[in-house]
Scaffold this motif. Sequence first.
Motif, PDB file in Angstrom:
ATOM      1  N   THR A  18       0.860  -1.179   0.000  1.00  0.00           N
ATOM      2  CA  THR A  18       0.000   0.000   0.000  1.00  0.00           C
ATOM      3  C   THR A  18       0.895   1.227   0.000  1.00  0.00           C
ATOM      4  N   TYR A  19       0.570   2.155  -0.892  1.00  0.00           N
ATOM      5  CA  TYR A  19       1.323   3.395  -1.032  1.00  0.00           C
ATOM      6  C   TYR A  19       0.379   4.590  -0.967  1.00  0.00           C
ATOM      7  N   GLU A  20       0.897   5.714  -0.495  1.00  0.00           N
ATOM      8  CA  GLU A  20       0.233   6.978  -0.739  1.00  0.00           C
ATOM      9  C   GLU A  20       0.733   7.379  -2.124  1.00  0.00           C
ATOM     10  N   VAL A  21      -0.193   7.457  -3.075  1.00  0.00           N
ATOM     11  CA  VAL A  21       0.180   7.630  -4.475  1.00  0.00           C
ATOM     12  C   VAL A  21       0.116   9.087  -4.909  1.00  0.00           C
ATOM     13  N   TYR A  22      -0.925   9.789  -4.456  1.00  0.00           N
ATOM     14  CA  TYR A  22      -1.088  11.171  -4.913  1.00  0.00           C
ATOM     15  C   TYR A  22      -1.934  11.951  -3.929  1.00  0.00           C
ATOM     16  N   ASN A  23      -1.402  13.036  -3.382  1.00  0.00           N
ATOM     17  CA  ASN A  23      -2.126  13.953  -2.482  1.00  0.00           C
ATOM     18  C   ASN A  23      -2.965  13.238  -1.424  1.00  0.00           C
ATOM     19  N   GLY A  24      -2.371  12.287  -0.741  1.00  0.00           N
ATOM     20  CA  GLY A  24      -3.044  11.577   0.337  1.00  0.00           C
ATOM     21  C   GLY A  24      -3.869  10.385  -0.100  1.00  0.00           C
ATOM     22  N   LEU A  25      -4.027  10.173  -1.396  1.00  0.00           N
ATOM     23  CA  LEU A  25      -4.803   9.034  -1.899  1.00  0.00           C
ATOM     24  C   LEU A  25      -3.927   7.789  -1.930  1.00  0.00           C
ATOM     25  N   GLN A  26      -4.493   6.681  -1.459  1.00  0.00           N
ATOM     26  CA  GLN A  26      -3.730   5.446  -1.350  1.00  0.00           C
ATOM     27  C   GLN A  26      -4.252   4.381  -2.303  1.00  0.00           C
ATOM     28  N   LEU A  27      -3.326   3.548  -2.765  1.00  0.00           N
ATOM     29  CA  LEU A  27      -3.647   2.352  -3.533  1.00  0.00           C
ATOM     30  C   LEU A  27      -2.771   1.215  -3.035  1.00  0.00           C
ATOM     31  N   THR A  28      -3.292   0.005  -3.124  1.00  0.00           N
ATOM     32  CA  THR A  28      -2.487  -1.190  -2.909  1.00  0.00           C
ATOM     33  C   THR A  28      -2.157  -1.735  -4.286  1.00  0.00           C
ATOM     34  N   LEU A  29      -0.865  -1.939  -4.534  1.00  0.00           N
ATOM     35  CA  LEU A  29      -0.413  -2.363  -5.852  1.00  0.00           C
ATOM     36  C   LEU A  29       0.506  -3.571  -5.745  1.00  0.00           C
ATOM     37  N   CYS A  30       0.473  -4.424  -6.772  1.00  0.00           N
ATOM     38  CA  CYS A  30       1.416  -5.545  -6.837  1.00  0.00           C
ATOM     39  C   CYS A  30       2.770  -5.007  -7.282  1.00  0.00           C
ATOM     40  N   ASN A  31       3.790  -5.838  -7.167  1.00  0.00           N
ATOM     41  CA  ASN A  31       5.139  -5.377  -7.496  1.00  0.00           C
ATOM     42  C   ASN A  31       5.380  -5.245  -9.005  1.00  0.00           C
ATOM     43  N   PHE A  32       4.406  -5.540  -9.833  1.00  0.00           N
ATOM     44  CA  PHE A  32       4.484  -5.191 -11.251  1.00  0.00           C
ATOM     45  C   PHE A  32       3.823  -3.838 -11.487  1.00  0.00           C
ATOM     46  N   CYS A  33       2.596  -3.670 -10.991  1.00  0.00           N
ATOM     47  CA  CYS A  33       1.842  -2.435 -11.232  1.00  0.00           C
ATOM     48  C   CYS A  33       2.497  -1.222 -10.585  1.00  0.00           C
ATOM     49  N   ASP A  34       3.185  -1.411  -9.459  1.00  0.00           N
ATOM     50  CA  ASP A  34       3.805  -0.238  -8.827  1.00  0.00           C
ATOM     51  C   ASP A  34       4.900   0.359  -9.715  1.00  0.00           C
TER      52      ASP A  34
END
Length: 120
Positions: free
Chosen positions: A41-57
């Motif tokens: 799980t990452y904070e991707v943009y301006n506080g918005l989070q996504l959980t991503l696999c190690n390919f999509c990240d």
Amino acid sequence: MEQCPICYHELEVRDCAPCDDCGWDAKEINHLNQGIHTYTTYEVYNGLQLTLCNFCDVDFGSYRPEFFGFSNGKRIGFQNFAFVKELVDPQVTKDKFCPKCSMRLKFLTFLSAVRAMNEK
């Protein structure tokens, strides 16, 4: 939510792997079951989070700037992410999915929020 926040098509429920980007795809559920990917799980943009696999990240930066509503050529890529947590015991979960957009609701909600921020 019964309709896609992007195209307003009716959403359907499906099993998903933890990746908010590609987790809707049955192949990703097979990858989860085989232990091929890790999920973070990452904070991707301006506080918005996504959980991503190690390919999509690492592939995230390949989205065109216009997809997120950027008019200045800005891209969101792995270098912009802030680590939140790694999923220790990733599991299949249910999520809603838009068959027209081919995206799961978690990603569509993120996309809608980023586009709204960029309208201002």
